[in-house]
Design an enzyme around this catalytic site. Structure first.
Site, mmCIF file in Angstrom:
data_model
loop_
_atom_site.group_PDB
_atom_site.id
_atom_site.type_symbol
_atom_site.label_atom_id
_atom_site.label_comp_id
_atom_site.label_asym_id
_atom_site.label_seq_id
_atom_site.Cartn_x
_atom_site.Cartn_y
_atom_site.Cartn_z
ATOM 1 N N HIS A 18 19.389 51.568 -5.418
ATOM 2 C CA HIS A 18 19.889 50.725 -6.512
ATOM 3 C C HIS A 18 18.787 50.413 -7.518
ATOM 4 O O HIS A 18 19.008 50.435 -8.725
ATOM 5 C CB HIS A 18 20.468 49.420 -5.949
ATOM 6 C CG HIS A 18 21.695 49.653 -5.114
ATOM 7 N ND1 HIS A 18 22.962 49.539 -5.618
ATOM 8 C CD2 HIS A 18 21.833 50.027 -3.819
ATOM 9 C CE1 HIS A 18 23.841 49.826 -4.669
ATOM 10 N NE2 HIS A 18 23.170 50.125 -3.566
ATOM 11 N N ASP A 111 24.305 45.638 -11.594
ATOM 12 C CA ASP A 111 24.561 46.569 -10.495
ATOM 13 C C ASP A 111 25.952 46.341 -9.921
ATOM 14 O O ASP A 111 26.401 45.199 -9.777
ATOM 15 C CB ASP A 111 23.510 46.392 -9.394
ATOM 16 C CG ASP A 111 23.688 47.398 -8.270
ATOM 17 O OD1 ASP A 111 23.039 48.446 -8.341
ATOM 18 O OD2 ASP A 111 24.484 47.138 -7.340
HETATM 19 BR BR1 BUP Z 1 13.133 58.150 1.582
HETATM 20 C C1 BUP Z 1 12.473 58.385 -0.120
HETATM 21 N N1 BUP Z 1 10.680 58.922 -1.548
HETATM 22 O O1 BUP Z 1 10.369 58.968 0.668
HETATM 23 P P1 BUP Z 1 19.253 57.722 -2.589
HETATM 24 C C2 BUP Z 1 13.262 58.183 -1.218
HETATM 25 N N2 BUP Z 1 12.754 58.331 -2.477
HETATM 26 O O2 BUP Z 1 10.962 58.898 -3.758
HETATM 27 P P2 BUP Z 1 19.110 55.950 -0.185
HETATM 28 C C3 BUP Z 1 11.439 58.727 -2.652
HETATM 29 O O3 BUP Z 1 14.430 56.921 -3.409
HETATM 30 P P3 BUP Z 1 21.403 54.486 -0.693
HETATM 31 C C4 BUP Z 1 11.128 58.772 -0.280
HETATM 32 O O4 BUP Z 1 13.905 60.124 -4.779
HETATM 33 C C5 BUP Z 1 15.702 58.464 -4.618
HETATM 34 O O5 BUP Z 1 15.435 58.276 -5.960
HETATM 35 C C6 BUP Z 1 14.536 59.189 -3.948
HETATM 36 O O6 BUP Z 1 18.013 56.985 -3.237
HETATM 37 C C7 BUP Z 1 13.601 58.051 -3.654
HETATM 38 O O7 BUP Z 1 19.314 57.298 -1.053
HETATM 39 C C8 BUP Z 1 15.733 57.123 -3.924
HETATM 40 O O8 BUP Z 1 19.042 59.170 -2.579
HETATM 41 C C9 BUP Z 1 16.716 57.076 -2.773
HETATM 42 O O9 BUP Z 1 20.439 57.281 -3.351
HETATM 43 O O10 BUP Z 1 19.908 54.849 -0.828
HETATM 44 O O11 BUP Z 1 17.743 55.438 -0.304
HETATM 45 O O12 BUP Z 1 19.632 56.247 1.168
HETATM 46 O O13 BUP Z 1 21.724 54.506 0.775
HETATM 47 O O14 BUP Z 1 21.452 53.115 -1.310
HETATM 48 O O15 BUP Z 1 22.116 55.534 -1.478
#
Ligand code: BUP
Length: 452
Positions: A18, A111
């Site tokens: 988020h 959000d």
């Molecule tokens: Br883990 C990780 N490095 O090691 P998502 C994630 N990220 O840059 P999530 C890193 O966090 P929800 C790491 O690039 C993305 O922008 C990744 O968001 C970054 O999944 C973000 O992909 C993660 O939407 O969140 O964290 O499971 O469950 O809320 O969708």
């Protein structure tokens, strides 16, 4: 005066999934000449989040930050979900700021998880509100239609037919929504209904990626009179930082490495982690694997050492064959952008999907919970990657064996179909944010409206 730029405040909720897109949106708006404020709630759940916010604010000093202290809920359950709830209970903290800000706040971007408690308060202050939806348009269509579905069926024990979008099998609906009494479901429905009061909904996707869902939403087919959905993605990356994996990646041949990550909120079972390890090894490809065994990184130190999870022998053979296993945080965008990466085994958190789309990295979708099956559907339909549906929850066998994983990873890396269709998705993504592209146009029109 008419020439004053709009002052937009953004209100992110908890979790990297988020925080990341709302901050990316804040930086983009700054680039368009808007005055931007970011509202930050403390304390945060994970150290990834606090680290991220600190880096973000120091990289964009002209973004004005407003820090608010909330009372954490002392209850059992998913810590991020509890944090949503404690932020949701805090709109009264915002009200004095809305009335006293100078220059006056023209508009708020909220959000999606905070919509139902914040929208009434903000509207009463006479400020226009936009929602930021942090998942796919497919998921937005499910969210928008869900209250109608529930009303008709009382409980969501069956497949869901979303007008203009199609039939969503029961197993693809986020599991918590099957329980109408769960707080998550109540919040979900309340937020969905509150969206209808918003001036518009910003979303990190683009026309060519999800044409059907966007069309159905914007033609009033899903919910008549639903606010305008404005696709603004893919959002631009914020800062390319050094990552420990970079030197290693630089030494690998083009498109030879499998990147494996299940996001910041998923902790797989130790058994499944072991099978995945076997699978990655047997695939014969080098891999960069980010492992999580706990949901919140602050607790990370308490858990098993990697050697204990994977076995010393396995760790030795990883080193010998030149692969890399890391625990904790990596700069994912740096990795996905790197030429050495040829495939991404992903949980399909929406931000991860959009990052893969931007860089044309083929995805092997392995959704773990929540909205991730809806997002995996987009991966499959758009040509960005493949999805083995039996692997996810609801399947017959819970534990996916290494043998099977190896076979699919090989397919991901060697299939000419997916290796050529994923880069085509990236071309469309770049077109959407280029001059006269659909996402750029949508955002420009959104800002122009705020000025009048
Ligand atoms: Br883990 C990780 N490095 O090691 P998502 C994630 N990220 O840059 P999530 C890193 O966090 P929800 C790491 O690039 C993305 O922008 C990744 O968001 C970054 O999944 C973000 O992909 C993660 O939407 O969140 O964290 O499971 O469950 O809320 O969708």
């Amino acid at each position: 005066s008419d020439d004053e730029p709009p002052h937009i405040a953004l209100l992110p909720s908890a979790g990297m999934g988020h925080l990341t897109p709302l901050c990316q949106q804040a930086a983009t708006l700054l680039g368009y000449g808007c005055k931007v404020s970011l509202i930050v709630f403390h304390p945060m759940v994970s150290s990834s989040e606090s680290h991220f916010i600190t880096t973000f604010l120091s990289s964009f000093p002209s973004i004005h930050s407003i820090h608010l202290n909330i009372t954490p809920l002392n209850a059992p359950g998913d810590p991020f979900f509890l944090q949503f709830e404690s932020i949701r209970r805090s709109p009264h903290l915002l009200l004095p700021l809305l009335n006293s800000s100078s220059p006056r706040i023209t508009s708020l971007i909220v959000d999606m998880t905070l919509a139902s408690t914040f929208l009434p308060v903000i509207s009463s202050a006479g400020i226009s509100t936009y929602i930021f939806f942090t998942s796919s348009a497919a998921m937005l269509s499910l969210c928008a239609y869900f209250p109608t579905h529930i009303n008709a069926r009382k409980i969501s024990t069956c497949d869901m037919e979303i007008p203009g979008v199609g039939v969503i099998p029961k197993v693809s609906i986020p599991p918590l929504l099957h329980n109408p009494d769960h707080l998550f479901t109540t919040q979900f429905i309340e937020n969905s209904l509150a969206f209808q009061q918003a001036s518009g909904i910003l979303i990190n996707t683009f026309d060519d990626l999800e044409p059907e869902a966007l069309m159905a939403l914007n033609n009033g087919v899903v919910v008549p009179g639903f606010p305008r959905v404005i696709p603004v993605g893919p959002l631009k990356q914020l800062f390319l930082k050094e990552t420990s994996a970079l030197a290693w990646l630089d030494a690998q041949p083009e498109r030879s490495v499998v990147y494996v990550s299940f996001g910041s909120r998923t902790a797989m079972s130790v058994e499944q982690i072991r099978e995945l390890g076997v699978g990655l090894e047997r695939s014969g490809f080098r891999f960069l694997w980010v492992i999580k065994t706990k949901k919140v990184d602050k607790e990370e130190e308490q858990v098993l050492e990697l050697e204990e999870v994977l076995g010393e022998e396995f760790m030795e053979s990883i080193k010998a064959k030149g692969s890399m296993v890391v625990r904790g945080w990596v700069e994912q965008e740096v990795i996905l952008k790197h030429e050495a990466v040829g495939g991404f085994v992903s949980h399909c958190g929406w931000n991860s999907v959009m990052e893969a789309a931007l860089y044309g990295v083929p995805v092997l979708a392995w959704p773990q919970h929540g909205d991730q099956k809806m997002n995996a559907g987009v991966v499959k339909r758009s040509g960005l990657g493949m999805w083995v549906e039996e692997w996810s929850w609801g399947g017959e066998e819970k534990l996916v064996k290494g043998e099977e994983i190896a076979k699919r990873v090989k397919e991901l890396m060697e299939s000419t179909t997916v290796q050529s269709s994923a880069p085509r998705v990236a071309v469309k993504a770049m077109n959407a944010i280029a001059e006269r592209g659909s996402s750029r146009k949508g955002l420009t029109e959104f800002i122009a409206k705020l000025k009048v």
